[in-house]
Write a protein that holds these residues in place. Structure first.
Motif, PDB file in Angstrom:
ATOM      1  N   GLN A   7       0.851  -1.202   0.000  1.00 41.87           N
ATOM      2  CA  GLN A   7       0.000   0.000   0.000  1.00 41.87           C
ATOM      3  C   GLN A   7       0.884   1.248   0.000  1.00 41.87           C
ATOM      4  N   GLN A   8       1.945   1.198   0.847  1.00 39.97           N
ATOM      5  CA  GLN A   8       2.867   2.344   0.907  1.00 39.97           C
ATOM      6  C   GLN A   8       3.561   2.538  -0.436  1.00 39.97           C
ATOM      7  N   GLN A   9       3.964   1.390  -1.045  1.00 39.06           N
ATOM      8  CA  GLN A   9       4.652   1.478  -2.351  1.00 39.06           C
ATOM      9  C   GLN A   9       3.729   2.093  -3.393  1.00 39.06           C
ATOM     10  N   ALA A  10       2.445   1.678  -3.373  1.00 36.23           N
ATOM     11  CA  ALA A  10       1.464   2.196  -4.335  1.00 36.23           C
ATOM     12  C   ALA A  10       1.295   3.694  -4.147  1.00 36.23           C
ATOM     13  N   GLU A  11       1.248   4.136  -2.885  1.00 34.17           N
ATOM     14  CA  GLU A  11       1.081   5.575  -2.610  1.00 34.17           C
ATOM     15  C   GLU A  11       2.301   6.354  -3.103  1.00 34.17           C
ATOM     16  N   LYS A  12       3.498   5.760  -2.863  1.00 32.40           N
ATOM     17  CA  LYS A  12       4.734   6.416  -3.301  1.00 32.40           C
ATOM     18  C   LYS A  12       4.742   6.542  -4.824  1.00 32.40           C
ATOM     19  N   GLN A  13       4.303   5.439  -5.495  1.00 34.93           N
ATOM     20  CA  GLN A  13       4.289   5.420  -6.959  1.00 34.93           C
ATOM     21  C   GLN A  13       3.333   6.496  -7.498  1.00 34.93           C
ATOM     22  N   GLU A  14       2.168   6.605  -6.854  1.00 35.33           N
ATOM     23  CA  GLU A  14       1.195   7.630  -7.263  1.00 35.33           C
ATOM     24  C   GLU A  14       1.781   9.018  -7.113  1.00 35.33           C
ATOM     25  N   ALA A  15       2.440   9.234  -5.969  1.00 34.45           N
ATOM     26  CA  ALA A  15       3.010  10.553  -5.699  1.00 34.45           C
ATOM     27  C   ALA A  15       4.074  10.882  -6.737  1.00 34.45           C
ATOM     28  N   SER A  16       4.894   9.873  -7.099  1.00 35.93           N
ATOM     29  CA  SER A  16       5.962  10.163  -8.067  1.00 35.93           C
ATOM     30  C   SER A  16       5.384  10.369  -9.467  1.00 35.93           C
ATOM     31  N   LEU A  17       4.277   9.696  -9.774  1.00 30.56           N
ATOM     32  CA  LEU A  17       3.619   9.919 -11.066  1.00 30.56           C
ATOM     33  C   LEU A  17       3.105  11.347 -11.172  1.00 30.56           C
ATOM     34  N   VAL A  18       2.473  11.801 -10.102  1.00 33.81           N
ATOM     35  CA  VAL A  18       1.944  13.167 -10.094  1.00 33.81           C
ATOM     36  C   VAL A  18       3.095  14.146 -10.234  1.00 33.81           C
ATOM     37  N   ALA A  19       4.169  13.892  -9.439  1.00 36.01           N
ATOM     38  CA  ALA A  19       5.322  14.810  -9.462  1.00 36.01           C
ATOM     39  C   ALA A  19       5.960  14.854 -10.838  1.00 36.01           C
ATOM     40  N   SER A  20       5.941  13.738 -11.565  1.00 30.68           N
ATOM     41  CA  SER A  20       6.632  13.714 -12.863  1.00 30.68           C
ATOM     42  C   SER A  20       5.728  14.117 -14.021  1.00 30.68           C
ATOM     43  N   GLY A  21       4.551  14.578 -13.735  1.00 31.25           N
ATOM     44  CA  GLY A  21       3.706  15.113 -14.804  1.00 31.25           C
ATOM     45  C   GLY A  21       2.703  14.125 -15.340  1.00 31.25           C
ATOM     46  N   CYS A  22       2.544  12.991 -14.694  1.00 30.04           N
ATOM     47  CA  CYS A  22       1.579  11.993 -15.148  1.00 30.04           C
ATOM     48  C   CYS A  22       0.302  12.089 -14.315  1.00 30.04           C
ATOM     49  N   SER A  23      -0.165  13.294 -14.084  1.00 25.32           N
ATOM     50  CA  SER A  23      -1.286  13.441 -13.163  1.00 25.32           C
ATOM     51  C   SER A  23      -2.502  12.640 -13.621  1.00 25.32           C
ATOM     52  N   SER A  24      -2.645  12.512 -14.966  1.00 20.04           N
ATOM     53  CA  SER A  24      -3.802  11.773 -15.463  1.00 20.04           C
ATOM     54  C   SER A  24      -3.702  10.291 -15.124  1.00 20.04           C
ATOM     55  N   LEU A  25      -2.485   9.890 -14.738  1.00 18.49           N
ATOM     56  CA  LEU A  25      -2.277   8.466 -14.432  1.00 18.49           C
ATOM     57  C   LEU A  25      -2.130   8.223 -12.944  1.00 18.49           C
ATOM     58  N   PRO A  42       7.100  13.304 -18.906  1.00 20.33           N
ATOM     59  CA  PRO A  42       7.790  13.985 -20.018  1.00 20.33           C
ATOM     60  C   PRO A  42       9.306  13.778 -19.980  1.00 20.33           C
ATOM     61  N   ILE A  43       9.921  13.859 -21.150  1.00 26.58           N
ATOM     62  CA  ILE A  43      11.394  13.738 -21.219  1.00 26.58           C
ATOM     63  C   ILE A  43      11.911  14.517 -22.419  1.00 26.58           C
ATOM     64  N   ARG A  44      13.166  14.962 -22.319  1.00 24.18           N
ATOM     65  CA  ARG A  44      13.824  15.608 -23.461  1.00 24.18           C
ATOM     66  C   ARG A  44      14.778  14.591 -24.064  1.00 24.18           C
ATOM     67  N   GLU A  45      14.944  14.647 -25.399  1.00 31.25           N
ATOM     68  CA  GLU A  45      15.750  13.633 -26.086  1.00 31.25           C
ATOM     69  C   GLU A  45      17.173  13.576 -25.546  1.00 31.25           C
ATOM     70  N   SER A  46      17.739  14.731 -25.241  1.00 29.79           N
ATOM     71  CA  SER A  46      19.133  14.763 -24.763  1.00 29.79           C
ATOM     72  C   SER A  46      19.283  14.017 -23.431  1.00 29.79           C
ATOM     73  N   ILE A  47      18.206  13.952 -22.659  1.00 27.59           N
ATOM     74  CA  ILE A  47      18.278  13.235 -21.373  1.00 27.59           C
ATOM     75  C   ILE A  47      18.430  11.739 -21.634  1.00 27.59           C
ATOM     76  N   VAL A  48      17.708  11.252 -22.652  1.00 28.96           N
ATOM     77  CA  VAL A  48      17.834   9.831 -23.024  1.00 28.96           C
ATOM     78  C   VAL A  48      19.255   9.566 -23.513  1.00 28.96           C
ATOM     79  N   ALA A  49      19.750  10.460 -24.377  1.00 33.76           N
ATOM     80  CA  ALA A  49      21.112  10.289 -24.910  1.00 33.76           C
ATOM     81  C   ALA A  49      22.116  10.259 -23.769  1.00 33.76           C
ATOM     82  N   ARG A  50      21.996  11.228 -22.847  1.00 34.63           N
ATOM     83  CA  ARG A  50      22.969  11.301 -21.742  1.00 34.63           C
ATOM     84  C   ARG A  50      22.858  10.114 -20.810  1.00 34.63           C
ATOM     85  N   ALA A  51      21.640   9.617 -20.615  1.00 33.60           N
ATOM     86  CA  ALA A  51      21.453   8.452 -19.718  1.00 33.60           C
ATOM     87  C   ALA A  51      22.252   7.268 -20.231  1.00 33.60           C
TER      88      ALA A  51
END
Ligand code: AHZ
Length: 308
Positions: A7-25, A42-51
């Motif tokens: 339950q705690q993990q689910a709540e954490k996951q929800e919070a991180s989704l909201v924080a990362s811009g996935c509020s609809s999810l 959301p992500i920028r292409e350069s972030i994927v490249a740098r990762a």
């Protein structure tokens, strides 16, 4: 408590989704609703490249000085990597594989059929890595060779001390004098496989290097890339001329490959079908127990060098 934790993990996951811009999810997996408002964080292409870049470059830098380099990620090489990686988490192991897809010839059994036959007692290795099989008496059958190959790959690659560099070919060996003044293998010379395949069409495209205390060669029998290290050693007159692989005899071939697995030149251990080229021994066709146990013996031989 288990329920509370999830339950705690689910709540954490929800919070991180909201924080990362996935509020609809804002609902934890697997209860996502993939409706019209579905969107990824959301992500920028350069972030994927740098990762990718920063990890790959860090790995190249880290493994430029490896404890063990394994050349070839077929059944013998992967088994060897897994065995060392699980027993000695302190050792850095780089696997260099020329193909994009690791696994060598172990994705299918014989004549492109699915089942993989493993003669006893190598079923013990399948037990260790958790691959199910049918017991047929003197041998066991894994329902699909890909089940063995994907399992050993997952077991090996998930270890923190193993890095696979695929699409990368070993083009040469490093041979140096050690502190006692004796010649030994001190690493490998590498290049992108696509570059290695094009040396005939471009002027010099210099390679890269990885130093290692021990190199395990598991490049299979002769072929476009196969038996690479032993062919190079023979050409450089560091070992006698190769014996060349003989015709098929399952009984003789499998026993020899395991018994013959050894350090064939100081610092270089040969394993798997590459040995049939050194010693002029039979091939075995579609039985894989010897690849597993030869990989285990190569690993034990490598570890004994570290214990010296
Ligand atoms: O791409 C090759 C393959 O994945 C890789 N390899 C070869 N040369 C390389 C190089 N640099 C980097 N210069 C290289 N990688 O090595 C891998 C060898 O895998 P394999 O499956 O061919 O060899 P193995 O000895 O692990 O297993 C042999 C399986 C065979 S062949 C056989 C028969 O012909 O009778 N029977 C069995 C069980």
């Amino acid at each position: 408590t288990l329920l509370q934790t999830s339950q705690q993990q689910a709540e954490k996951q929800e919070a991180s989704l909201v924080a990362s811009g996935c509020s609809s999810l804002a609902k934890a997996y697997p209860d996502y609703v993939f409706g019209e408002d579905f969107k990824f964080a959301p992500i920028r292409e350069s972030i994927v490249a740098r990762a990718m870049i920063k990890r790959y470059w860090k790995d190249l830098e880290t493994y430029a000085e490896s404890d063990i380099v394994i050349v070839g990620a077929g059944s013998a090489g992967l088994t060897c990597a897994y065995y060392i990686g699980t027993r000695r988490p302190d050792l850095k192991i780089a696997i260099i594989e020329a193909g994009v897809a690791p696994g060598g010839g172990a994705w299918l059994g014989g004549q492109l059929m699915s089942a993989m036959v493993v003669r006893k007692p190598a079923d013990a290795f399948l037990n260790e890595i958790g691959v199910p099989y049918e017991d047929e008496g003197n041998y066991v059958v894994v329902k699909h060779a890909a089940l063995f190959t994907s399992t050993i790959m997952a077991r090996a690659l998930s270890l923190p001390n193993i890095k696979l560099f695929n699409a990368t070919a070993v083009e040469d060996l490093i041979v140096k004098e050690d502190e006692k003044g004796e010649q030994r293998i001190a690493g490998v010379v590498t290049n992108w496989t696509l570059v290695s395949l094009n040396h005939g069409t471009q002027s010099c495209m210099d390679p890269n290097t990885l130093n290692a205390h021990v190199v395990v060669s598991a490049t299979g029998h002769d072929g476009p890339f196969g038996a690479f290290c032993v062919k190079r050693l023979a050409k450089a007159k560091l070992i006698p001329a190769l014996g060349d692989m003989r015709c098929l005899d399952m009984n003789r071939a499998e026993d020899h490959i395991v018994k013959g697995t050894r350090e064939i030149y100081p610092g270089l251990i040969a394993t798997g079908m590459e040995l049939s080229e050194v010693d002029g021994r039979n091939r075995m066709g579609a039985t894989f127990g010897a690849m597993m146990f030869s990989g285990v013996k190569a690993a034990q031989t490598a570890l004994s060098i570290f214990d010296e």
